[in-house]
Every structure is written in structure tokens, then in C-alpha cells.
Design a protein around this motif. Structure first.
Motif, PDB file in Angstrom:
ATOM      1  N   VAL A 125       0.857  -1.187   0.000  1.00 18.38           N
ATOM      2  CA  VAL A 125       0.000   0.000   0.000  1.00 18.38           C
ATOM      3  C   VAL A 125       0.893   1.238   0.000  1.00 18.38           C
ATOM      4  O   VAL A 125       1.715   1.428   0.889  1.00 18.38           O
ATOM      5  CB  VAL A 125      -0.974   0.005   1.194  1.00 18.38           C
ATOM      6  CG1 VAL A 125      -1.912   1.210   1.103  1.00 18.38           C
ATOM      7  CG2 VAL A 125      -1.789  -1.288   1.234  1.00 18.38           C
ATOM      8  N   ASP A 126       0.727   2.038  -1.041  1.00 18.18           N
ATOM      9  CA  ASP A 126       1.532   3.240  -1.284  1.00 18.18           C
ATOM     10  C   ASP A 126       0.638   4.414  -0.917  1.00 18.18           C
ATOM     11  O   ASP A 126      -0.363   4.676  -1.587  1.00 18.18           O
ATOM     12  CB  ASP A 126       1.909   3.196  -2.775  1.00 18.18           C
ATOM     13  CG  ASP A 126       2.497   4.477  -3.363  1.00 18.18           C
ATOM     14  OD1 ASP A 126       2.281   5.570  -2.823  1.00 18.18           O
ATOM     15  OD2 ASP A 126       3.134   4.356  -4.441  1.00 18.18           O
ATOM     16  N   TYR A 127       0.922   5.054   0.204  1.00 18.64           N
ATOM     17  CA  TYR A 127       0.040   6.136   0.647  1.00 18.64           C
ATOM     18  C   TYR A 127       0.836   7.208   1.361  1.00 18.64           C
ATOM     19  O   TYR A 127       1.993   7.002   1.698  1.00 18.64           O
ATOM     20  CB  TYR A 127      -1.088   5.590   1.522  1.00 18.64           C
ATOM     21  CG  TYR A 127      -0.678   5.013   2.857  1.00 18.64           C
ATOM     22  CD1 TYR A 127       0.071   3.855   2.945  1.00 18.64           C
ATOM     23  CD2 TYR A 127      -1.056   5.628   4.045  1.00 18.64           C
ATOM     24  CE1 TYR A 127       0.436   3.319   4.162  1.00 18.64           C
ATOM     25  CE2 TYR A 127      -0.707   5.101   5.276  1.00 18.64           C
ATOM     26  CZ  TYR A 127       0.040   3.940   5.330  1.00 18.64           C
ATOM     27  OH  TYR A 127       0.393   3.421   6.545  1.00 18.64           O
ATOM     28  N   ASN A 317      11.033  10.381 -15.733  1.00 16.26           N
ATOM     29  CA  ASN A 317       9.991  11.187 -15.087  1.00 16.26           C
ATOM     30  C   ASN A 317       9.160  10.335 -14.146  1.00 16.26           C
ATOM     31  O   ASN A 317       9.517   9.196 -13.820  1.00 16.26           O
ATOM     32  CB  ASN A 317       9.141  11.895 -16.151  1.00 16.26           C
ATOM     33  CG  ASN A 317       8.387  10.897 -17.024  1.00 16.26           C
ATOM     34  OD1 ASN A 317       8.437   9.689 -16.770  1.00 16.26           O
ATOM     35  ND2 ASN A 317       7.688  11.380 -18.025  1.00 16.26           N
ATOM     36  N   TYR A 318       8.036  10.902 -13.732  1.00 14.41           N
ATOM     37  CA  TYR A 318       7.112  10.241 -12.803  1.00 14.41           C
ATOM     38  C   TYR A 318       6.646   8.885 -13.344  1.00 14.41           C
ATOM     39  O   TYR A 318       6.547   7.902 -12.613  1.00 14.41           O
ATOM     40  CB  TYR A 318       5.929  11.203 -12.605  1.00 14.41           C
ATOM     41  CG  TYR A 318       5.007  10.919 -11.459  1.00 14.41           C
ATOM     42  CD1 TYR A 318       5.482  10.776 -10.151  1.00 14.41           C
ATOM     43  CD2 TYR A 318       3.626  10.829 -11.659  1.00 14.41           C
ATOM     44  CE1 TYR A 318       4.609  10.557  -9.090  1.00 14.41           C
ATOM     45  CE2 TYR A 318       2.747  10.613 -10.606  1.00 14.41           C
ATOM     46  CZ  TYR A 318       3.238  10.466  -9.320  1.00 14.41           C
ATOM     47  OH  TYR A 318       2.361  10.254  -8.287  1.00 14.41           O
ATOM     48  N   ALA A 319       6.384   8.850 -14.649  1.00 17.79           N
ATOM     49  CA  ALA A 319       5.917   7.605 -15.267  1.00 17.79           C
ATOM     50  C   ALA A 319       7.001   6.528 -15.209  1.00 17.79           C
ATOM     51  O   ALA A 319       6.724   5.365 -14.895  1.00 17.79           O
ATOM     52  CB  ALA A 319       5.510   7.864 -16.716  1.00 17.79           C
ATOM     53  N   THR A 321       9.556   6.217 -13.089  1.00 15.26           N
ATOM     54  CA  THR A 321       9.756   5.661 -11.747  1.00 15.26           C
ATOM     55  C   THR A 321       8.579   4.796 -11.340  1.00 15.26           C
ATOM     56  O   THR A 321       8.754   3.767 -10.697  1.00 15.26           O
ATOM     57  CB  THR A 321       9.956   6.743 -10.657  1.00 15.26           C
ATOM     58  OG1 THR A 321       9.195   7.881 -10.979  1.00 15.26           O
ATOM     59  CG2 THR A 321      11.393   7.093 -10.475  1.00 15.26           C
ATOM     60  N   ASP A 322       7.377   5.178 -11.727  1.00 14.43           N
ATOM     61  CA  ASP A 322       6.237   4.354 -11.342  1.00 14.43           C
ATOM     62  C   ASP A 322       6.251   2.989 -12.055  1.00 14.43           C
ATOM     63  O   ASP A 322       5.814   1.994 -11.486  1.00 14.43           O
ATOM     64  CB  ASP A 322       4.910   5.091 -11.569  1.00 14.43           C
ATOM     65  CG  ASP A 322       4.441   5.780 -10.286  1.00 14.43           C
ATOM     66  OD1 ASP A 322       4.895   5.371  -9.188  1.00 14.43           O
ATOM     67  OD2 ASP A 322       3.636   6.723 -10.367  1.00 14.43           O
ATOM     68  N   LEU A 323       6.742   2.941 -13.267  1.00 15.81           N
ATOM     69  CA  LEU A 323       6.882   1.641 -13.942  1.00 15.81           C
ATOM     70  C   LEU A 323       7.912   0.784 -13.207  1.00 15.81           C
ATOM     71  O   LEU A 323       7.672  -0.395 -12.915  1.00 15.81           O
ATOM     72  CB  LEU A 323       7.295   1.846 -15.401  1.00 15.81           C
ATOM     73  CG  LEU A 323       6.195   2.390 -16.332  1.00 15.81           C
ATOM     74  CD1 LEU A 323       6.791   2.927 -17.638  1.00 15.81           C
ATOM     75  CD2 LEU A 323       5.151   1.307 -16.625  1.00 15.81           C
TER      76      LEU A 323
HETATM   77  N1  ARG Z   1       4.417  12.313  -4.556  1.00 11.00           N
HETATM   78  C1  ARG Z   1       3.187  12.244  -5.282  1.00 11.00           C
HETATM   79  C2  ARG Z   1       2.388  13.508  -5.045  1.00 11.00           C
HETATM   80  O1  ARG Z   1       2.622  14.210  -4.079  1.00 11.00           O
HETATM   81  C3  ARG Z   1       2.341  11.055  -4.911  1.00 11.00           C
HETATM   82  C4  ARG Z   1       2.990   9.727  -5.155  1.00 11.00           C
HETATM   83  C5  ARG Z   1       1.991   8.601  -5.202  1.00 11.00           C
HETATM   84  N2  ARG Z   1       2.594   7.333  -5.487  1.00 11.00           N
HETATM   85  C6  ARG Z   1       3.079   6.950  -6.667  1.00 11.00           C
HETATM   86  N3  ARG Z   1       3.597   5.740  -6.760  1.00 11.00           N
HETATM   87  N4  ARG Z   1       3.022   7.699  -7.722  1.00 11.00           N
HETATM   88  O2  ARG Z   1       1.487  13.780  -5.806  1.00 11.00           O
END
Ligand code: ARG
Length: 585
Positions: A125-127, A317-319, A321-323
């Protein structure tokens, strides 16, 4: 009489065995056991209708055949009635209710009744996952509160949970921040309140970069140096992150949150090469105007709107790292499920991410975990606009929680002026934070959340204070009678339930497992909140109608049994939502 821990599961199993005994097509009959409207019983099986319709059978006749084939233990425990076109209604017999109350005498027993098919699985769980170098503000509240409740619900139903704080610690903000740190740092301010100083420095860097393209370029160079591992920049970056995490942890302590791992974006930055390689080799990703992107031709929007996983300048980018994160969670944690909790504005990102992951993992023959993006609405003020301080600034979470505590202190002091001030303060610390958490959890997370102090910190309505007070009141009944909740000898002396209020309360208590299951399966904690609120209402009605401290020892024992179970269910439920509970209020 032994009472199975999960009543709905037991009914499901009994109906399936009746279906076999009655000669229905093997495996084709789905009982569809549901919680019933209490006027019709406790549970209802709706599956006869679909089965009969598909085979052009008379549903009532089929229902009769099934009921006749039910195992005798089941008809001993329930009144069974066929209703309407072929629903089967089940009402727990009084002795079954009493047996349920006696057996469900600990949080562990309640837990056994809540176990789901996810038992034994591992879920990440990523929160919370805030960006570093900034303080947490009110917008960060929901992910932390909802995420923690989801973790606890999953654990309660037997899932192993890895709590992962996926902090944003590798963003472009660091270029400007390092640029300003090197030139405009105020050491005294840094010592006094480092996060405030970082925020100020970021503003300085940002303003300077907006005014002067040369500064923007210098800031970009600082970022490039950082990403290439320059020791001086890395040291500044590390310091900023350490300070940020220390400040976040103070908030997490107040909210009762402990992460198992904090693997932020930076953790994945050397894992992106494999992502590029595999997505290119499987032909999912392609070059487009210098960038590496993924299109989803089957999707109405993502057919033309690309998922950019490497920018034209070569940066990840964000994509990306998420992959890489998805792969790591599979390979390192052996995740069966992944839940990411963010606000609804990231819906497109996660839809594209999950589509990409599904195709990528299939192409590589990797096992695919269940993927869930748990979204929530915005936090607004009572005017419907984004919640802000009087002068238009963002509200810091730290200050918000302090205000909650102060307001709770006023409420407690008004109600219980007789308690010594330090005890009132300790109670207020629990009530204040709990009120903020519960206001968020009590409503469907998909809705915007209207932040209203007066509604939130109140003893009326579906609030934390109301529920905590209900629990504290039960504790005080036991204190006054010199009795202990859950005392086995006293419970054994309890006589059969008699009054309508006793029945209503007992029938609500047995539904705890269903509420947990609904909240867990849908990843929506408000279903549990609603159940607890209704339970507290049934308890109040019982308490108003039936005196507990009566002379007759068997009646007193059974009413105390009802009090003790209400307390157990209420406190177990509140803790699952992440709240602390009180014995006195
Ligand atoms: N840091 C991001 C933000 O503040 C949320 C990250 C959520 N988790 C993820 N794996 N993208 O919007």
C-alpha cells in the motif's frame, strides 16, 4: 451449538451443498448471500432467481427443493422462509444469536470472521507519499488517513501489508532549491526551523528563475549535477530529505502511522534502464518526437494522448519511476496486490500506468498483481473552494492538528468540567486527531470533503466524538458495577435474549464481519464507519429501553454481555479506522 465464525460464508457453503444434494448442475449455482433488510431476516440468498431463469425453471419450486435439502445444523440455527418469486430469507434463532455473542469474545475471534480470499496474500500500500522539501499541508491529510485505514482493514482480513511511503524526493524542485541553498541560505533560520527555510529558499530560487533565464539554466545544471551524483549537491539533497522525513514523522506519530519502507522516487532512478529496455524490446514503447512513449490504441483517449516514459532531453519522469516501482513491488515484495492512494487528479496517470504494466508484464510473462488506484476528492472549505488560511495561504497539517486538539479541549472541558485539566488534555489529544481522521473516513472517499470544524468536533451526528463517547460510556457502566467486560463466568450465566432492543442490538453485532468485508473489498472505509455509527445508535436505543443493573443475575449477565460485545466491536472497528479509543471522556 457451535457457531461458525463467518455466518455469510457458512450460509454460502450450506446452500452449495444443498444444491449438490438437490441435483442442481454441479458448480453452476451461486447462492448470492447478502445482508438482508432487517425486516426480512438477517441474510438473504438471491441466487435461485438467476439459476432458474437461465434454465426456464420455476424459481419458487427450486427454492423449496433447496430449502428441503439444507443441512440440519443450518435449519437448527435459522428460521428459513421463501419469499417473493424465490428469495430465501434466513433469520438467526435466539439461541444462535446468544451463541454468537458468547463465542465472539476477542478481537482475534472477530478477525477470524472477517478473513477473506486475500488471506495470506501480500499487498503493498503506497500512501501519504508527499514530496520532500515542503511541509505537509491539509491536502496531504486524506491519503495518509484513508491509506492507513485500508492497511489496517487488509491486515484484519488476513493480508500481509507492506506500508510504503513513496515520497517525491527526486523532482525538478531540487534544481532551484540547490541553486538557492548555495547562494541565499540563512544558517540561523535553518537551525531554527529547517523546513520553513527550505520552503523560503525554494521560493527564492523559483522567483529568480522566473525573472532570469540564466538562473533557470543554472538551476537546471544543478539538477543535472545532482542526478549525475555530484557529492556536494547530493549532500544538500540528503540533508533536505532527512529534515523533511523527520517533520513528516511527527505527523505520522500523531496519526498512528508507521511505514515499513520509505522508497521514494530516487530509489528507482537507477532501475529505469531495464524499464526502457523491456518496453522497447516488447514494442510497447516507441520513439515519438525524441521522447519514448506508450500509446494505447484500444483506449478512447490514450490512443492519442501518450504515456511519456522518457522525455526528449533523455530525462526520466514520474511515469518511469512508477513503472520501475511496479516491477520492484512484484520482484522484491512478491506483491499479490498494489494499492496507490492519491487524489483523483492523478486518475489518468494511473490508468495509463496500469494499462502499460498489464501489457508489459504479460509480454514478459511476469505474474500480474491486482492493481488499484484508490482516489479521493478535494478538501474544500464550507464555501466549496479550496481550504486556505485567512490570508490565502495553505493550511499546514501540523497547525491543523494543533487546532483540532484545542477545539477538542474546549468540547471536553464543557462536558466534563470535573476532570482534572491534564486528563482533559490527554482526552482532547485523542478526540482532536480522531475527529479529523474520522471526518475524512466517515464519507465516501470519492466525494469532495468539506472541512467544517463545528460538524467535525461534535458529539452529535456521525463523528469521532460521538463514537468515542459511546465506548467510554460502556466502560463507565462496567466501572460503576465493579464488573469487567468479557468476564467469562458472568457471561456463562447470561439468559436468552428477550426484548426487542436486545434483539436489534445482537442482530447488528453479528453484521460486523459483513461491514468489514464490504469496506475491505471495495477499499472504502466509510462502510465500516457507517456500520459503527448504526451500532452506536442501536446500543443507545438498547440502553434507553433496557436497564442493565437489574436484580435478576441472568438478565444482568446477558445485558452486560451485550455491553461487552458492543464495546469490543466498536473499539475494534475504530482502531481499524486508525483511531485511538478512550475509557473515559
Ligand atoms: N508524490 C506524489 C504527489 O505528491 C504522490 C505519489 C503517489 N505514489 C506513486 N507511486 N506515484 O502527488
Amino acid at each position: 451449538m457451535p457457531v461458525p465464525f463467518n455466518l455469510a460464508d457458512a450460509l454460502d457453503a450450506a446452500l452449495k451443498s444443498a444444491a449438490t444434494a438437490a441435483g442442481l448442475e454441479a458448480g453452476a449455482f451461486v447462492p448470492e448471500v447478502r445482508t438482508a433488510d432487517s425486516r426480512h431476516g438477517d441474510f438473504q440468498a438471491n441466487g435461485v432467481l438467476g439459476y432458474a431463469k437461465a434454465r426456464k425453471l420455476n424459481p419458487r419450486a427450486l427454492a423449496e427443493k433447496l430449502v428441503a435439502a439444507l443441512p440440519p445444523e443450518l435449519t437448527a440455527a435459522y428460521e428459513v422462509v421463501i419469499a417473493g418469486p424465490g428469495f430465501i430469507n434466513f433469520t438467526l434463532k435466539p439461541a444462535t444469536l446468544l451463541a454468537w455473542l458468547r463465542t465472539h469474545d476477542s478481537a482475534d475471534h472477530l478477525k477470524a470472521s472477517a478473513a477473506t480470499a486475500r488471506r495470506g496474500q501480500t499487498w503493498v500500500v503506497d500512501y501519504s507519499s508527499p514530496n520532500t522539501a515542503k511541509q505537509m499541508h491539509v491536502g496531504h491529510l486524506r491519503s495518509a488517513v484513508i491509506g492507513e485505514a485500508i492497511c489496517r482493514l487488509l491486515e484484519f482480513s488476513g493480508t500481509r501489508v507492506v506500508r510504503d511511503n513513496h515520497i517525491g524526493d527526486w523532482g525538478t524542485q531540487f534544481g532551484k532549491l540547490i541553486w538557492a541553498y548555495q547562494r541565499h541560505l540563512d544558517p540561523a533560520a535553518l537551525a531554527a526551523d529547517p523546513l520553513e527555510e527550505f520552503e523560503r529558499l525554494y521560493q527564492v530560487g523559483n522567483t529568480a528563475a522566473e525573472a532570469d533565464p540564466a538562473v533557470l539554466e543554472q538551476a537546471r545544471q544543478e539538477l543535472v549535477k545532482l542526478q549525475a551524483g555530484d557529492p556536494a549537491n547530493l549532500a544538500i539533497w540528503k540533508k533536505i530529505n532527512d529534515v523533511s522525513l523527520g517533520a513528516f514523522q511527527q505527523i505520522y506519530d500523531q496519526l498512528g502511522i508507521r511505514f515499513d519502507v520509505t522508497l521514494g522516487e530516487s530509489f528507482y532512478h537507477d532501475q529505469v534502464a531495464r524499464v526502457y529496455r523491456e518496453l522497447t524490446a516488447t514494442a510497447l514503447a516507441a520513439e515519438s518526437q525524441g521522447a519514448l512513449v506508450v500509446f494505447h490504441p484500444e483506449h478512447p483517449r490514450f490512443r492519442t494522448q501518450p504515456f511519456i516514459m522518457r522525455k526528449a532531453d533523455g530525462a526520466s519522469n514520474y511515469a518511469t519511476t512508477d513503472l520501475a516501482t511496479a516491477l520492484y513491488r512484484l520482484e522484491h515484495f512478491h506483491a499479490d496486490g498494489i494499492v496507490v492512494v492519491t487524489d483523483f487528479r492523478q486518475a489518468d496517470h494511473f490508468e495509463q500506468l496500469f494499462l502499460t504494466v498489464r501489457k508489459w508484464f504479460a509480454a514478459q510473462a511476469y505474474r500480474l498483481p491486482e492493481l488499484h488506484h484508490v482516489t479521493f476528492g478535494a478538501v474544500t472549505g464550507e464555501d466549496g473552494k479550496a481550504l486556505r488560511t485567512r490570508d490565502g495561504g495553505t493550511i499546514k497539517l501540523k497547525e491543523l492538528l494543533a487546532e483540532a486538539e484545542a477545539r477538542a479541549f474546549a468540547l471536553v472541558s464543557e462536558r466534563s468540567a470535573d476532570l482534572p485539566p491534564e486528563e482533559r488534555r490527554a482526552i482532547a489529544a485523542v478526540v482532536g486527531v480522531a475527529s479529523v481522521q474520522y471526518a475524512d473516513l466517515a464519507q465516501n472517499r470519492s466525494s469532495d470533503y468539506v472541512f467544517a470544524w463545528d460538524k467535525m468536533i461534535s458529539l452529535e451526528g456521525n463523528t469521532a466524538a460521538y463514537l468515542l463517547y459511546a465506548g467510554a460510556r460502556i466502560h463507565s457502566i462496567f466501572r460503576k458495577l465493579g464488573a469487567t467486560p468479557g468476564d467469562a463466568a458472568s457471561e456463562a450465566a447470561a439468559s436468552a435474549l428477550e426484548t426487542p432492543a436486545e434483539f436489534a442490538l445482537a442482530r447488528k453485532l453479528v453484521k460486523f464481519a459483513d461491514a468489514i468485508r464490504l469496506a475491505t473489498d471495495t477499499l472504502r472505509p466509510h462502510f465500516l464507519g457507517l456500520y459503527l455509527y448504526e451500532l452506536a445508535g442501536d446500543y443507545s436505543a438498547f440502553y434507553a429501553a433496557d436497564k442493565v443493573a437489574v436484580e435478576d443475575p441472568a438478565v444482568r449477565a446477558r445485558r452486560l454481555l451485550l455491553c461487552a460485545r458492543t464495546l469490543l466491536v466498536l473499539e475494534t472497528g475504530l482502531r481499524l479506522l486508525g483511531l485511538r479509543t478512550l475509557t473515559r471522556m
